[in-house]
Design a protein around this motif. Structure first.
Motif, short mmCIF file in Angstrom:
data_model
loop_
_atom_site.label_atom_id
_atom_site.label_comp_id
_atom_site.label_asym_id
_atom_site.label_seq_id
_atom_site.Cartn_x
_atom_site.Cartn_y
_atom_site.Cartn_z
N ILE A 102 0.71 -1.48 0.17
CA ILE A 102 -0.21 -0.23 -0.08
C ILE A 102 0.87 0.98 -0.13
O ILE A 102 1.40 1.40 0.93
CB ILE A 102 -0.94 -0.09 1.61
N VAL A 103 0.60 2.25 -1.10
CA VAL A 103 1.73 3.07 -1.12
C VAL A 103 0.74 4.50 -1.29
O VAL A 103 -0.36 4.59 -1.04
CB VAL A 103 2.50 3.24 -2.64
N ASP A 104 1.06 5.43 -0.88
CA ASP A 104 0.64 7.02 -0.93
C ASP A 104 0.96 7.36 -1.87
O ASP A 104 2.00 6.38 -3.30
CB ASP A 104 0.93 8.02 -0.18
N PRO A 105 0.94 8.26 -3.23
CA PRO A 105 0.38 9.26 -4.23
C PRO A 105 1.78 9.59 -4.88
O PRO A 105 2.19 9.15 -5.85
CB PRO A 105 -0.26 10.57 -4.36
N LEU A 106 3.21 9.48 -3.92
CA LEU A 106 3.72 10.26 -4.38
C LEU A 106 5.46 8.73 -3.74
O LEU A 106 6.33 8.92 -4.33
CB LEU A 106 4.58 11.24 -3.15
N GLY A 107 4.44 7.44 -3.82
CA GLY A 107 5.11 6.27 -4.24
C GLY A 107 5.86 5.44 -2.38
O GLY A 107 6.84 4.94 -2.71
N ARG A 108 5.32 6.60 -1.33
CA ARG A 108 5.97 6.39 -0.14
C ARG A 108 5.18 4.58 1.08
O ARG A 108 3.52 4.67 0.36
CB ARG A 108 5.73 7.07 0.87
N PRO A 109 5.41 4.27 1.26
CA PRO A 109 4.36 2.87 1.61
C PRO A 109 3.54 2.62 3.18
O PRO A 109 4.30 4.66 3.70
CB PRO A 109 5.80 2.26 2.23
N LEU A 110 2.92 2.80 2.90
CA LEU A 110 1.53 3.27 4.30
C LEU A 110 1.23 1.79 4.99
O LEU A 110 0.75 2.36 5.61
CB LEU A 110 0.38 3.69 3.22
N ASP A 111 2.13 1.07 4.83
CA ASP A 111 1.73 -0.39 5.54
C ASP A 111 3.15 -0.42 6.54
O ASP A 111 3.10 -1.89 6.55
CB ASP A 111 1.98 -1.23 4.36
N GLY A 112 4.28 0.46 6.54
CA GLY A 112 5.00 0.20 7.69
C GLY A 112 5.96 -0.51 7.43
O GLY A 112 7.10 -1.23 8.39
N ARG A 113 5.86 -0.91 6.45
CA ARG A 113 7.28 -1.86 6.31
C ARG A 113 8.21 -0.86 5.29
O ARG A 113 7.82 0.47 4.30
CB ARG A 113 6.98 -3.32 5.30
N PRO A 114 9.73 -1.45 4.56
CA PRO A 114 9.90 -0.86 3.72
C PRO A 114 9.95 -0.46 2.54
O PRO A 114 9.31 -1.49 2.40
CB PRO A 114 11.78 -0.31 4.34
N LEU A 115 10.30 0.52 1.50
CA LEU A 115 10.09 -0.46 -0.05
C LEU A 115 10.78 0.96 -0.34
O LEU A 115 10.84 2.21 -0.71
CB LEU A 115 8.65 0.19 0.17
N LEU A 116 11.82 0.74 -1.66
CA LEU A 116 12.78 0.71 -2.75
C LEU A 116 11.73 1.00 -3.26
O LEU A 116 11.21 0.15 -4.38
CB LEU A 116 13.17 0.11 -2.60
N PRO A 117 12.34 2.34 -4.39
CA PRO A 117 11.52 3.21 -5.97
C PRO A 117 12.46 1.99 -6.52
O PRO A 117 13.58 1.34 -6.95
CB PRO A 117 11.76 4.37 -6.37
N GLY A 118 11.55 1.85 -8.06
CA GLY A 118 12.05 1.69 -9.74
C GLY A 118 13.77 2.66 -9.61
O GLY A 118 13.43 3.00 -8.98
N THR A 119 14.10 1.23 -11.16
CA THR A 119 15.36 1.97 -11.25
C THR A 119 14.71 3.39 -12.15
O THR A 119 15.64 3.92 -12.25
CB THR A 119 15.84 1.18 -11.94
N GLU A 120 13.82 4.02 -12.57
CA GLU A 120 13.33 4.41 -13.54
C GLU A 120 11.82 5.45 -12.93
O GLU A 120 11.09 4.80 -12.44
CB GLU A 120 13.11 4.23 -14.61
#
Length: 436
Positions: A102-120
């Motif tokens: 689950i992410v917000d509109p800027l791609g930040r995680p909302l489920d309490g776990r780290p999340l890495l962005p893609g390469t592009e």
């Protein structure tokens, strides 16, 4: 899927060693004026310093006086001469590791776990595939819902609108699509939803099976219009990322109405005048541009099959957003409150619903069954008032007699889940309901 180091390297490459800095010259609850950002452009994102931490915003108007910024949050604590950094265009970097998240509109995680962005990183306002290069609509899809496997077929690359008021089973139907439609990836955009409903939707309604192949992008109702508008754009950007990998993506966007309302707030803050029943003229383009990004792909890319929900207060199908969406998409499905109140879900009013994938999506024999079912339901609809009042005399009209006999069976069919055999098995069941 890129590894951790590739994602980190891509993120490091986006770091700007220097940034243009401006100062707040005027401030109000709605917008604030920034001077000194000579390099800024319309739509750029900025970050202002406040006593409570950085405050994000988007440039919505520019003049010789400076840049007008619409804040992403409550601007309380923002003072005159506060430092404002120019971040640049709003972009997103989706990745396959986002599945189940689950992410917000800027791609930040909302489920309490780290999340890495893609390469592009890509723009949230990407153009649709070239019209002359796009493929036609594809094959009929198995949906897990009998009515959509038969009477209102959904095909690969189709875009349909789901028109409903509040509390008529819209979310439950979307969850059935998320679990049952034959697709590689599901992207769900929840625009302006109540915060307490997010976990209920993901944990109970969608469930582990639905979440396993889904990315949920959400902006709750208490967030700024910028974030709510971006939610729809972010969900489309995530869907395009997977489509460009050659995958078939199911996009469920709830709802276009809240996207249009958020766009209205942003447009009015930027100085645009309301004209279309309170909506600015640009709302038509915003909705059409969003819808056109879904659909069949071109070349070696995949397809985006999209379901857009529209909130219709009082079943008003002629209000501006509903009218725009209905004329833009490849079909519309109407959920009726009266049907929901008598306990039939999904509460689809078949006679007011259309799938523009027909007749091509069905064989001639199947089209005959679809037409017959519509004739039966139409005959009952025309005579229902007489039937309920006891004024109809049996034998007066053969078509009405048949509709009275078959209506309970057909009405039950509209509420059924599809059998294990998919659309073919659903048509066998429909044939039996019609006594054909």
């Amino acid at each position: 899927m890129p590894g951790v180091f590739e994602s980190l390297q891509a993120e490091i490459e986006t770091i700007q060693p220097t940034r243009a800095v401006g100062r707040v010259a005027e401030s109000s609850r709605g917008t604030f004026l920034v001077r000194g950002l000579a390099e800024a452009a319309l739509g750029d994102r900025v970050a202002a310093e406040t006593g409570a931490g950085p405050l994000g915003g988007e440039i919505v108007q520019m003049s010789s006086r400076g840049a007008i910024v619409l804040p992403e949050d409550d601007p309380e604590g923002l003072g005159i001469n506060a430092r404002v950094e120019l971040i640049g265009p709003v972009t997103l970097a989706p990745d396959r590791s986002w599945l189940g998240r689950i992410v917000d509109p800027l791609g930040r995680p909302l489920d309490g776990r780290p999340l890495l962005p893609g390469t592009e990183r890509t723009s949230m306002n990407a153009p649709p595939p070239a019209p002359a290069d796009r493929r036609p609509l594809g094959e009929r899809l198995s949906t897990g819902v009998a009515v959509f496997d038969t009477l209102l077929p959904l095909v690969r690359g189709q875009r349909i609108g789901l028109f409903a008021g509040s509390g008529v089973g819209k979310s439950s139907l979307l969850a059935k699509f998320a679990r049952g439609v034959a697709a590689d990836v599901v992207v769900i955009g929840l625009v302006g939803e109540r915060g307490r409903e997010l976990r209920d939707f993901t944990d109970r309604v969608l469930g582990p099976a639905g979440m396993a192949r889904s990315v949920v992008v959400t902006a709750t109702s208490d967030q700024s219009p910028l974030m709510r508008r971006r939610c729809a754009l972010s969900a489309m950007t995530v869907a395009e990322h997977f489509r460009n990998q050659g995958l078939h993506v199911l996009l469920l966007l709830d709802s276009v109405t809240r996207f249009a309302e958020a766009h209205r707030e942003v447009a009015l803050a930027s100085g645009e005048k309301a004209s279309l029943r309170g909506y600015p003229p640009s709302v038509s383009h915003a909705i059409m541009a969003l819808a056109e990004r879904a659909g069949p792909g071109a070349g070696e890319t995949g397809d985006i099959t999209a379901v857009f929900t529209v909130l219709v207060a009082g079943s008003d199908m002629e209000e501006p957003v509903a009218d725009i969406v209905r004329g833009t998409l490849d079909g519309h499905v109407v959920l009726d409150r009266k049907i929901a109140e008598r306990g039939r879900y999904p509460a689809i009013d078949l006679l007011r619903s259309v799938s523009r994938s027909l007749p091509e999506a069905a064989s001639s024999a199947e089209n005959g069954l679809i037409a017959d079912a519509r004739r039966v339901l139409s005959a009952y609809d025309r005579a229902e008032m007489m039937i309920q009042a006891g004024l109809y005399v049996s034998g007066s009209d053969h078509a009405i007699d048949r509709s009275i006999r078959l209506f309970p069976v057909l009405d039950g069919f509209l509420a059924e889940d599809a059998p294990a055999g998919g659309p073919e098995a659903s048509f066998v069941r429909l044939r039996a309901c019609l006594g054909a």
